[in-house]
Design an enzyme around this catalytic site. Structure first.
Site, mmCIF file in Angstrom:
data_model
loop_
_atom_site.group_PDB
_atom_site.id
_atom_site.type_symbol
_atom_site.label_atom_id
_atom_site.label_comp_id
_atom_site.label_asym_id
_atom_site.label_seq_id
_atom_site.Cartn_x
_atom_site.Cartn_y
_atom_site.Cartn_z
ATOM 1 C CB SER A 198 -23.006 10.151 46.926
ATOM 2 O OG SER A 198 -24.166 10.281 46.037
ATOM 3 C CE1 TYR A 199 -23.691 5.650 39.499
ATOM 4 C CE2 TYR A 199 -22.222 7.149 38.480
ATOM 5 C CZ TYR A 199 -23.060 5.970 38.328
ATOM 6 O OH TYR A 199 -23.200 5.195 37.551
ATOM 7 C CB ALA A 200 -18.191 11.012 41.394
#
Length: 275
Positions: free
Chosen positions: A179-181
């Site tokens: 999700s961060y990427a």
């Protein structure tokens, strides 16, 4: 000397540059900067750097004290003004409530630093909807909404600087942080999309991509001897970055020195991306 040399060669340069020394180009005197996620880490270092360059600061965080915070004290010690607002960047209604209050109280915003963010670690096959939704809401959705609304005012005033905190994962995929990427990859595209529309209207939109920095977000990595060694072995500078390493890049992108810089992601990574 650089500017004077160009004047003497009859090169066409910006009228603004013609009347400024090189050091004056980096001055933020009488500017107002809004910095999200300013309570600690990179955001705090960015806010202090902007204040040192002359800007008054509007600080926004979910947990910041409305009066008497450490960042407020440090900014005021520099002789600058500081105003705190609270906003839960994971809650769209909270973001709109903050913006309504902001525009009712503040006359002008010259610089917007979209720094607030979060990270949730879990392998992709176990990465829950809640993890995904929370990270996207904070790292992407709220940043677009704030940039759109502040950007409208910058377009009306004919000038403005917007800086996003991107990531090495704007360019890479990472491990156990899908999700961060995804959110940081989207930030890279958003920087370019906004720059394409707003560059001709006096608004610069750029980003800064931190490398591996000693903050709360990387605590788990730094506490893992194997991962920490693997990371350090790849960084040519041979160390974890510090929040203060972002001072120069932030002031540059917020100042007249970057007036012809649009849609760029500036890496501050100890050489990681060059490896």
């Amino acid at each position: 000397m650089f500017i004077n040399e160009y004047r003497s060669k009859s090169v066409i340069i910006s009228p603004l540059l013609q009347n400024m020394s090189i050091l004056t180009l980096f001055s933020l005197t009488n500017k107002t900067a809004l910095v999200t996620g300013c309570n600690k880490g990179i955001g705090k270092a960015m806010a202090i750097a902007l204040a040192e360059a002359g800007a008054n600061i509007i600080g926004v965080s979910a947990t910041i004290a409305l009066e008497g915070s450490e960042i407020e004290q440090e900014i005021k010690a520099l002789g600058r003004e500081f105003k705190a607002y609270q906003a839960d960047f994971g809650d769209r209604n909270s973001v709109y409530a903050f913006l309504g209050k902001l525009f009712s109280e503040q006359k002008r915003i010259d610089i917007l630093v979209n720094n607030a963010g979060t990270i949730m670690r879990n392998p992709a096959a176990e990465h829950s909807d809640d993890y995904w939704d929370k990270v996207m809401a904070i790292n992407l959705d709220s940043q677009f909404v704030i940039s759109r609304e502040v950007g409208k005012h910058m377009i009306e005033q004919g000038s403005g600087k917007i800086i996003f905190t991107a990531s090495l994962l704007t360019f890479q995929g990472g491990i156990n942080v899908p999700s961060y990427a995804a959110s940081k990859g989207a930030i890279g595209s958003l920087v370019k999309a906004l720059a394409n529309e707003w560059a001709g209207k006096g608004v610069n939109v750029n980003g800064i991509a931190p490398g591996y920095i000693a903050t709360d977000n990387t605590e788990a990595l730094r506490n893992d001897p194997n991962r920490s060694k693997t990371i350090l072995d790849r960084i040519p500078a041979g160390r974890w970055g510090q929040p203060e390493d972002f001072a120069g890049a932030t002031v540059f992108l917020a100042s007249a020195a970057s007036d012809y810089v649009h849609g760029t992601i500036l890496t501050v990574d100890g050489g990681w991306m060059g490896r």
